[in-house]
Scaffold this motif. Sequence first.
Motif, PDB file in Angstrom:
ATOM      1  N   GLU A   1     -10.229   7.480  10.716  1.00 49.88           N
ATOM      2  CA  GLU A   1     -11.540   7.349  11.378  1.00 49.88           C
ATOM      3  C   GLU A   1     -11.585   8.123  12.690  1.00 49.88           C
ATOM      4  O   GLU A   1     -12.661   8.401  13.215  1.00 49.88           O
TER       5      GLU A   1
ATOM      6  N   MET B   1       0.786  -1.213   0.000  1.00 51.08           N
ATOM      7  CA  MET B   1       0.000   0.000   0.000  1.00 51.08           C
ATOM      8  C   MET B   1       0.828   1.278   0.000  1.00 51.08           C
ATOM      9  O   MET B   1       0.578   2.205  -0.761  1.00 51.08           O
ATOM     10  N   HIS B   2       1.837   1.309   0.857  1.00 53.69           N
ATOM     11  CA  HIS B   2       2.580   2.551   0.993  1.00 53.69           C
ATOM     12  C   HIS B   2       3.422   2.836  -0.236  1.00 53.69           C
ATOM     13  O   HIS B   2       3.460   3.947  -0.742  1.00 53.69           O
TER      14      HIS B   2
ATOM     15  N   GLN C   1      -4.365  -4.463   2.230  1.00 54.81           N
ATOM     16  CA  GLN C   1      -4.604  -4.628   3.663  1.00 54.81           C
ATOM     17  C   GLN C   1      -6.064  -4.895   3.966  1.00 54.81           C
ATOM     18  O   GLN C   1      -6.391  -5.688   4.853  1.00 54.81           O
ATOM     19  N   ALA C   2      -6.953  -4.261   3.213  1.00 55.24           N
ATOM     20  CA  ALA C   2      -8.374  -4.494   3.457  1.00 55.24           C
ATOM     21  C   ALA C   2      -8.691  -5.974   3.227  1.00 55.24           C
ATOM     22  O   ALA C   2      -9.427  -6.600   3.993  1.00 55.24           O
TER      23      ALA C   2
ATOM     24  N   LEU D   1     -11.856   8.713  -3.594  1.00 58.47           N
ATOM     25  CA  LEU D   1     -11.578   7.281  -3.484  1.00 58.47           C
ATOM     26  C   LEU D   1     -12.768   6.457  -3.940  1.00 58.47           C
ATOM     27  O   LEU D   1     -12.787   5.247  -3.792  1.00 58.47           O
TER      28      LEU D   1
ATOM     29  N   LEU E   1     -12.709  -4.249   7.599  1.00 57.94           N
ATOM     30  CA  LEU E   1     -11.887  -3.758   6.487  1.00 57.94           C
ATOM     31  C   LEU E   1     -10.732  -2.905   6.989  1.00 57.94           C
ATOM     32  O   LEU E   1     -10.042  -2.281   6.203  1.00 57.94           O
TER      33      LEU E   1
ATOM     34  N   TYR F   1      -4.983  -3.352  13.682  1.00 57.84           N
ATOM     35  CA  TYR F   1      -5.303  -2.013  13.184  1.00 57.84           C
ATOM     36  C   TYR F   1      -5.403  -1.027  14.341  1.00 57.84           C
ATOM     37  O   TYR F   1      -4.892   0.080  14.271  1.00 57.84           O
ATOM     38  N   ASN F   2      -5.992  -1.472  15.403  1.00 54.87           N
ATOM     39  CA  ASN F   2      -6.250  -0.544  16.490  1.00 54.87           C
ATOM     40  C   ASN F   2      -5.098  -0.414  17.478  1.00 54.87           C
ATOM     41  O   ASN F   2      -4.961   0.595  18.146  1.00 54.87           O
TER      42      ASN F   2
ATOM     43  N   PHE G   1     -13.931  10.914   0.126  1.00 54.82           N
ATOM     44  CA  PHE G   1     -12.699  11.630  -0.194  1.00 54.82           C
ATOM     45  C   PHE G   1     -11.710  11.452   0.926  1.00 54.82           C
ATOM     46  O   PHE G   1     -12.087  11.385   2.091  1.00 54.82           O
ATOM     47  N   ARG G   2     -10.470  11.365   0.540  1.00 56.47           N
ATOM     48  CA  ARG G   2      -9.452  11.389   1.563  1.00 56.47           C
ATOM     49  C   ARG G   2      -8.933  12.824   1.645  1.00 56.47           C
ATOM     50  O   ARG G   2      -8.589  13.409   0.616  1.00 56.47           O
TER      51      ARG G   2
ATOM     52  N   ARG H   1       2.953   2.618  11.309  1.00 50.66           N
ATOM     53  CA  ARG H   1       3.101   3.293  10.017  1.00 50.66           C
ATOM     54  C   ARG H   1       2.729   2.397   8.865  1.00 50.66           C
ATOM     55  O   ARG H   1       2.181   2.843   7.867  1.00 50.66           O
ATOM     56  N   PHE H   2       3.056   1.127   9.032  1.00 51.72           N
ATOM     57  CA  PHE H   2       2.843   0.231   7.892  1.00 51.72           C
ATOM     58  C   PHE H   2       1.371  -0.133   7.715  1.00 51.72           C
ATOM     59  O   PHE H   2       0.873  -0.255   6.599  1.00 51.72           O
ATOM     60  N   ILE H   3       0.688  -0.322   8.821  1.00 53.80           N
ATOM     61  CA  ILE H   3      -0.696  -0.781   8.733  1.00 53.80           C
ATOM     62  C   ILE H   3      -1.644   0.404   8.663  1.00 53.80           C
ATOM     63  O   ILE H   3      -1.553   1.338   9.454  1.00 53.80           O
ATOM     64  N   GLY H   4      -2.557   0.355   7.727  1.00 49.47           N
ATOM     65  CA  GLY H   4      -3.576   1.379   7.622  1.00 49.47           C
ATOM     66  C   GLY H   4      -3.013   2.726   7.238  1.00 49.47           C
ATOM     67  O   GLY H   4      -1.808   2.887   7.031  1.00 49.47           O
ATOM     68  N   ALA H   5      -3.915   3.679   7.130  1.00 48.94           N
ATOM     69  CA  ALA H   5      -3.491   5.024   6.774  1.00 48.94           C
ATOM     70  C   ALA H   5      -3.422   5.854   8.056  1.00 48.94           C
ATOM     71  O   ALA H   5      -3.581   5.335   9.143  1.00 48.94           O
TER      72      ALA H   5
END
Lengths: 303, 577, 325, 325
Positions: free
Chosen positions: D261, C149-150, D177-178, D280, C280, D205-206, D284-285, D215-219
């Motif tokens: 989120e 992703m990154h 990742q999703a 997206l 997700l 994720y959390n 929107f991001r 940093r790697f997981i999720g935005a």
Amino acid sequence: EETLVVYTSQPNADAQQTVDAFMAAHPDIKVDWVRDGTTKIMAKLRAEFAAGNPKPDVLLIADIVTMEGLKREGRLAPVEGLELEAYDPALYDAEHNYFSTKLITTGIVYNTNSDIKPTSWKDLAKPELKGLVAMPSPLTSGAATIHMEALTQNDALGWDYYEALAANDVKPQGGNGGTFKAVAGGEKMAGAVVDFLPIREKAKGSPVEFVFPEEGVSAVTEPVAMLSTANNPEAAKKFVAFLLSEEGQKLAADQGYLPAHPGVDAPAGFPSRDNIKLMAFDAGEALETAEQDKMKFIEIFGE
Amino acid sequence: MPFGTSAVWRKAPEALTLWVIVLAVALVAGWPLLRLASEAVFTDGAFDISPVQRALESRSTWRATVHSLETSFFGMVFAVLLGGLFAFLVALTDVRLKLPLVFCFMLPMMIPPQVTALSWIQVFGPSSALLNTLGIAPPPGSTNPVYSVQGIILLLGIQHAPLAFLLLRAAFRQIPRELIEAARMAGAGAGRIAAQIIVPLLTPSLVAAAGLTFVSALGNFGIPAMLGIPESYYVLPTLIYRRLTSFGPSIISDVAILAILVGVIGLAAVLLQNYIKSRIESRLMSKPGAPLFIPLKGLRPIVEAALWLIIVMILVLPLSALVATALVPAYGVGLTSTTASLENFQEVLFRQSATLRAFMNSGGLALVSAVALGLIAIPLGFFMVWQKNRIARIAAHLSEMPYALPGVVLSIAMILVFLQPLPVLGISLYGTMGIILVAYLARFLALAIKPVIAGYEQLDPKLDEAARIVGASFFDRLFRIAAPLLGPVAAAGGILVFMTALNELTVSALLWSAGNETLGVLVFNLDDGGYTVLSSALAVITVLVIFAIMLGAQALNGILPRGVLPWTDDQPTPHGR
Amino acid sequence: MDLTIHEGEFLCVLGPSGCGKTTLLRLIAGLERVDDGDIRIDDEIVSSAVSHITPEERNVGMVFQSYALWPHMSAKENAEFPLKVARKSADEREAVVRQAMDAVQLTPMANRRPSELSGGQQQRVALARCLTQAPSIVLMDEPLANLDMHLREEMLREFSRFHKTTGSTIMYITHDQAEAMSIADRIAVLLDGKLQQLCRPEELYNRPVNESVARFIGAGAVLKAAAMSAETVAFGEDVIPVTPNQSLSIGDAAVIVIRPEDVTLGTGPFTGRVSEVTYLGGRFRVQIEITHETKQVELTAYSAERIKDGAQVAFDIGRVWAIRS
Amino acid sequence: MDLTIHEGEFLCVLGPSGCGKTTLLRLIAGLERVDDGDIRIDDEIVSSAVSHITPEERNVGMVFQSYALWPHMSAKENAEFPLKVARKSADEREAVVRQAMDAVQLTPMANRRPSELSGGQQQRVALARCLTQAPSIVLMDEPLANLDMHLREEMLREFSRFHKTTGSTIMYITHDQAEAMSIADRIAVLLDGKLQQLCRPEELYNRPVNESVARFIGAGAVLKAAAMSAETVAFGEDVIPVTPNQSLSIGDAAVIVIRPEDVTLGTGPFTGRVSEVTYLGGRFRVQIEITHETKQVELTAYSAERIKDGAQVAFDIGRVWAIRS
Ligand SMILES: Nc1ncnc2c1ncn2[C@@H]1O[C@H](COP(=O)(O)OP(=O)(O)OP(=O)(O)O)[C@@H](O)[C@H]1O
Ligand SMILES: Nc1ncnc2c1ncn2[C@@H]1O[C@H](COP(=O)(O)OP(=O)(O)OP(=O)(O)O)[C@@H](O)[C@H]1O
Ligand SMILES: [Mg+2]
Ligand SMILES: [Mg+2]
């Protein structure tokens, strides 16, 4: 049924005829024969010696120098009780180890398109034939080795003659077949070659002529010998005797060779036996000098 | 899961296969060579280095070595260029009549080298029927231009170009088109693509082709003998032959020393090949892609004309000279309507009983060798390339030596080993067809396995890994993955072996015995005995028979797997149309 | 199919596997010949049934789906090749290649052969090669499929930069719709061998022209429904508002496209049973089973919280898109 | 690295390109030998420095990143091969292969050679081959990279079904990742050649264990911040609540992970400048530039509406995750 193994350098068809004739005369003996050029037959035999189990009983090859060598190594066995009276003693070994069966002479062949018709060995060194003469190399052909030895043993010719040939741009052309082809094909105009090739092919129309030069010819005599390791000496002796018999000699003549037996008529195309002058030749001496003569030959012709 | 207990049993077939193959190679190729080498340094059972010294000090040895190197090298270059050109055009472009083209291109290899040499001599000599008709024959007495280094190189090249052709055609087909397309998109022209993309991608096959043609040329006797000896130009095989004529008891050791020299050159060539291959990575990655296809468009007629002109040069000319010779009653007689006759054909076919026998013998030997070697090649390559097995690699390298040696030398080695009855079995191969077969197996091993190894080297080993993953046993992978993928190449190699063995001369020359004569021996013996016209007739018949066999195989093409016949045309289809 | 790309445009091509996207790129690149119709670049015919300009003359760059790296060249040499072809000086080549290798973050592996690189690294070499060529038209066939992703985002940013600085036209195939939406000026949807729609991302998402496109683009349900007025459609026993659509008139059979964003969970006139909940990352996708026109259908919604499988939920539907069917 | 997969588990491996994921699979499959350490299946050592069980004896299936299809076999024959190897009867083979080809939707192309298939179709052949083998351990190396979204979802569903019916253990590499979050029982994160975290998707994720994983997981943004109490960290001049974390105590240097989120746009105590808005599809991001600890940093948020680039927005931050650094 006995089996006799013969290694020969006769051409295929001749070998087959010889064997067939022998088997007809001795129906109880089966002959297995192998035919190849003298060099290859000897290579094969050498390998068999090295591996310790030579196969043949009888050897029928081109020249007596090789036979002399084998004799000195003790590879041959004498064959006694043969009728040799008619034969020239020069044609067989004094200890009866090997016996010449025919005469294959080396003379001069020329292309009928040639302007000059050589009659003497020295003609080949003439400037008119510069670059137009072929000859077999003693390094390739057994007959050519004998020829070289005969010519260099001859006082009138000797090494000077070879020097003259080299000066005349003669390049030794492989074996007799190659020499003949070069002349018959017109690349060369003349050359030294064994008799039967041009005589036979001329009869079929090849544009060549064969001459027996005035100094005389050298000859390989296709000697036959029994090996000391022969498995079947009795049959071997019969084979040797057969070749030297009149019947055997007639067969050689029929095949187009000069028989060794003076009493048997020469085949068509050959002058009568008496008109063929053989140059003197000492096989023992030849055996001793052959190696160094070849080296000399290389020096002169620059291989 | 019962891993441990069964592991040994599961591996047994694999290990067994490996050892059977390696031992077979060692027996037919390694042992005789070793025995021969021992002759070089042992005289009457005592260690003696002096013959080696003598040979190495001799100037003629070195001169012949240099000659061998130069003729083999340039012969190889010529063969690879010519074969590569044909391979490229036939594999990747839309030239028409591919089948006859390939057919004709392969034929020169099927003709015994001495016959080829003979026919070229006849084409260009002063008595050339052809040149005489055209009025451009050289004047009588002028030297035939083919009696020269260039002549030898030319003929070696032509003789062995089909080897390069077969190896390279398969390789060209395997190049995924996208690799070429990527270069085209970068704007690269044809020359650059050829030099910087295609040639490196072909490395395994190019190196194999170069190696095989080099080694073939190195071991070739017929051509340098016919064309070199008249000019006193000796190469190692002809020098060996000359040494043989010394007749003395030292022949074997002399010959062995020179043979070792040839072997060393061959080995150096093998090592050089490995070095080059290790430098250039050319394994294609396994995402499958459609093969390349290049339409020639307007150039097509020109290219086709050029190809056929080459065919005329390398096949039709010498062959017609051969036919002409076969039709005249005696050598040197001009071919006219009055002199032409089929007499020679009748003589060899109907009057000489040996002819038929020789065809049967050679046919049988060739068939058995081809099948056996084709079958050995696939597992050997499998072990060597995909399993990276060192022993298999050594065996594969060993197998190239007998092909590089002059045939006479190989047969001497065979006699040395197989004259005595075989240990354990107690039967003697000597004097039977058996020894010729063993010699053929040794000699043509390289011919059969080189293409297969090159084939393996171009494939991604992941193909094997994927099969291992799904649980495929050794035999499953060998028979279902390797064999179908490499089968066509192996078959092509086998057919090469068949065709070459059918005409083989120099090996069988010393090994044949009455009743076991081979075709090559017959042709040579006739010529050697002065019956050139008969030998030409027999050579013509041989070529015709080979032609017939090729046609017959072609008729079976429908039922044979795709790509088995080396000359067949499995043209890539342009995709997306 | 009639498709015009504007100069300097970033166009994405979307379509299911095997629909002919790669073939389309190959046609544009000149790697395949056309049987019929023509392809023009700058108004010049480059491919037609009768004429064909070769790929090397088109100055078109391509990132192949299979990468098409040359196995005998190192990563750096692969990237350098287009510059060598263009006969650039060694200094210039060095600079450009270094920049490209930096951009794809492969500088430490520059001297490795493709076979010594991981899948994603190989793909990046293919990208670097395309960057150095800097062609006026760039065709990319799933250039980021094997990147994380990154890296993907960085590459996309690199493409944007490249696109802006060189002004080149880019045609881009991807299977990641969010990626396509985020980067493309316009998106072309290829279905059943036909160009279905070619428009800006938001329009494509919000106003697909037909049912197939609606189903292919984005998530959510595509349902049959009758139009009740120009701005409403029947939904169960209720009606829901639709975005005004010229072509739709009362009583028309229509399909409605209910995007997950259109469904608000928690309150509302509708209820359904949660049939599946999928995490997700940061949100959950919730499938809600309802009865619509006597059939069981599923709607998709997003939820920030996990909802129990099988629970009854109330929901509302916002203004949806309807297409005459 | 110490990694245990439970029997019947669906484990995803995430990691940046080139981090060694493929190598890990190859080690497990037995295609590479280990230098050190050991690999056990069912408590039996299959690979160690001294012993090595061959791949064919492991009953492990693998989908190669490069597919590794056999070019001489048709799609169907490729899929059938594992069954032939297992000496299944022709009838049984036929049935299983048909089912697998249906599952990957390739029945119409069953007789094509791989070279005549599109990239995605080739990948599906590789999947079908793995399905027919039905091994107890399945290793998949980006098996869906070349498939479109819908096919991907169907394939994922197929994997789930396969996973459930056969009870096999699946180890799955993906860059999406999703996708990983949605399908995996647990996810392993591989960074810098080390296993960083191995846990359930939501936890990953959390509650990432360290900054790199975060940093790697999720935005979202990962920022340095000082812990003010066990449940708050300093943010600008304000504080924001953090999820309680045992290891964190007052005054600790920490990094906070602000997921999109967690950021609510519209109202709130904070303001920032919108620096980039990306569509997206459906949302929107939005990148918001703020000053944090004297540095300009960017937060990421999602918005249903387009926001103008450069606008000032107010936002709030929910409960975030903080890690002691
Ligand atoms: N044959 C090889 N020789 C040397 N290094 C290699 C080889 N194959 C892979 N590598 C290196 O090993 C590292 C791990 O590779 P691996 O293929 O496992 O990565 P990966 O995690 O699968 O990456 P990706 O997501 O890009 O496929 C990479 O940095 C790669 O460059
Ligand atoms: N060499 C070939 N011969 C015959 N058919 C082919 C060949 N290559 C591709 N096809 C077929 O053409 C169609 C289009 O292929 P293409 O590669 O353009 O698909 P794609 O849209 O790129 O798919 P993907 O997303 O899976 O890569 C496919 O159905 C494929 O099976
Ligand atoms: Mg594609
Ligand atoms: Mg990988």
